[in-house]
Enzyme design. Structure first.
Site, PDB file in Angstrom:
ATOM      1  CE1 TYR A 267       1.569  -0.140  -7.602  1.00 48.21           C
ATOM      2  CE2 TYR A 267       1.330   2.216  -7.190  1.00 48.21           C
ATOM      3  CZ  TYR A 267       1.293   1.143  -8.049  1.00 48.21           C
ATOM      4  OH  TYR A 267       0.968   1.343  -9.379  1.00 48.21           O
TER       5      TYR A 267
ATOM      6  CB  SER B 181      -3.195   0.394  -5.403  1.00 47.29           C
ATOM      7  OG  SER B 181      -3.894   0.434  -4.189  1.00 47.29           O
TER       8      SER B 181
ATOM      9  CD  GLU C 132      -3.047  -0.682   2.327  1.00 52.57           C
ATOM     10  OE1 GLU C 132      -4.226  -1.025   2.106  1.00 52.57           O
ATOM     11  OE2 GLU C 132      -2.690  -0.131   3.390  1.00 52.57           O
ATOM     12  CB  CYS C 133       0.780   4.335   0.138  1.00 50.87           C
ATOM     13  SG  CYS C 133       0.982   6.109  -0.200  1.00 50.87           S
ATOM     14  N   GLY C 134       3.476   3.563   0.100  1.00 50.25           N
ATOM     15  CA  GLY C 134       4.924   3.395   0.112  1.00 50.25           C
ATOM     16  C   GLY C 134       5.346   1.978  -0.201  1.00 50.25           C
TER      17      GLY C 134
END
Length: 440
Positions: free
Chosen positions: A333, A430, A329-331
């Protein structure tokens, strides 16, 4: 018996909610009360500060992203184990997104849902009696809630305090305290908000100083007195907010990977999953006895060179992904991607398990709620499952690459569905931070 509760809110962001919330929480703990903190909205930093201030778990309450059963369970768990719940609002008290009444993401939704009176924090810098007009607007704007008192913040002088109090007296709103304009009371920040609790130097000394300042400036007896009984919905067992991606979940946990919602981890544990932490910054690979790996968000951009040089971590992650699910997730990803360009424009090779390339050289804020519909079966559920969540990042995508999308995503403002994230083999990711599963 459920604890009494109170929501600390403000007319706008930057008024000092977090500072005063932490000071109140710590001061009441020092008085011998069992205090639980909760945070309105999709904030994964403040709950860790609440936990440090109260020596008890904290969690989020999000009226937009969470179903009522989950909201009720989180509030019940907190209130059953405390003398008082001190919840903190997000942004302004009524700031929200389009949605059914009570489910807009506004802090006022949470106050109304659980019957908690609002203690308003008003930054009076640049005004005096006019602050009373601002508070009066908050009192009258939403008949579902009750504003029980006000704490004045950033008071410049005794005369300034008297004038601002006169404005509150005119509208009949009790002033429970007034804090001076004091730079030493401000906690350090970086681009996503406060520096994380675990990274804040001398955190407990800072919290003690906040408690001392609040105790000197605020009538703590009056604060406790205005707290209201917590109104809980009929108890309905809530399923885990998100399905557990495995029975033993290797979860990255260090200064680069730390953004996990407490209710998500609690739900996984309640479902019987074990969470096994490991540190990519210490060049640790995901433990081999796990059947899934989770890379949370965080600050990989501050540690990109170190992550690129973490050969045991990267090779171990690649080997893990050959047979087991990996999600970022985010970082997380970004670290799963091909490369990450740091703020100085230097490119660092990442895991290469997805083909996305991201950059901090040209920052652009991406912020807001999201609704995602999964494109394929994966760690967060089967194809077609709908999830609510949030994005907050400054990274830009240099190249999306050739991977299939992880989900189709919309926002609450009527945006057209757009592909988001990527998936390849056992690997998904993502920028979207998932908060809860919702009906399709």
């Amino acid at each position: 018996m459920s604890a009494r509760g109170l929501l600390i809110a403000a007319p706008r962001s930057g008024s000092g909610k977090t500072t005063i919330t932490l000071g109140l929480q710590r001061a009441l703990v020092k008085r011998g009360l069992t205090v639980r903190g909760l945070k309105c909205g999709p904030d994964y930093i403040d709950p860790a500060f609440h936990a440090a201030a109260t020596a008890a778990p904290s969690a989020n309450l999000d009226s937009y992203a969470m179903p009522e059963a989950l909201l009720g369970q989180i509030a019940r768990d907190a209130s059953d184990e405390a003398d008082i719940v001190i919840a903190e609002g997000s942004m302004g008290l009524f700031d929200a997104v389009p949605g059914p009444e009570g489910h807009t993401g506004a802090s006022a939704d949470i106050a109304a849902m659980f019957g908690w009176p609002v203690l308003l924090v008003v930054d009076v810098s640049g005004q005096a009696q006019s602050a009373g007009a601002v508070a009066l607007g908050c009192i009258r704007y939403d008949e579902r809630i009750r504003v029980a008192g006000v704490i004045l913040n950033k008071v410049a002088s005794e005369r300034h305090r008297r004038l601002a109090c006169a404005g509150m007296e005119r509208i009949g709103l009790p002033v429970l305290g007034a804090l001076p304009r004091e730079a030493s009371l401000i906690l350090p920040e970086r681009h996503l908000g406060l520096v994380q609790a675990g990274e804040t130097e001398g955190l407990h000394a800072r919290l003690d100083a906040l408690a001392e300042a609040v105790s000197a400036a605020v009538d703590l007896d009056a604060v406790v007195a205005v707290a209201g009984a917590t109104v809980l919905p009929i108890e309905t067992p809530a399923a885990p907010a998100l399905p557990a991606p495995g029975r033993r979940i290797a979860i990255a946990r260090d200064a680069a990977f730390s953004f996990v919602y407490p209710h998500v981890e609690a739900g996984w544990r309640a479902a019987g999953a074990a969470l096994v932490p490991f540190s990519p910054l210490a060049d640790e690979a995901p433990p081999g006895d796990c059947d899934a790996c989770w890379l949370p968000g965080g600050y990989p951009e501050l540690h990109a060179a170190r992550l690129a040089a973490a050969s045991r971590f990267l090779s171990g992650l690649r080997g893990f992904a050959e047979t087991r699910r990996v999600h970022g997730e985010c970082g997380g990803y970004m670290v799963l991607g091909k490369g990450l360009i740091d703020a100085d424009g230097i490119s660092h090779a990442m895991a290469g398990l997805l083909s996305v390339e991201t950059s901090f050289a040209k920052r652009r804020m991406n912020l807001g709620y999201r609704r995602a519909v999964l494109e394929a079966d994966g760690p967060l559920g089967p194809a077609g499952r709908a999830l609510t969540g949030h994005e907050f990042h400054y990274a830009t995508t240099v190249s999306q690459g050739e991977d299939a999308p992880f989900a189709m995503v919309t926002d609450p403002h009527g945006s057209a569905p757009a592909p988001a994230g990527g998936r390849r083999g056992n690997v998904t990711g993502s920028f979207f931070h998932a908060i809860a599963s919702v009906p399709a």
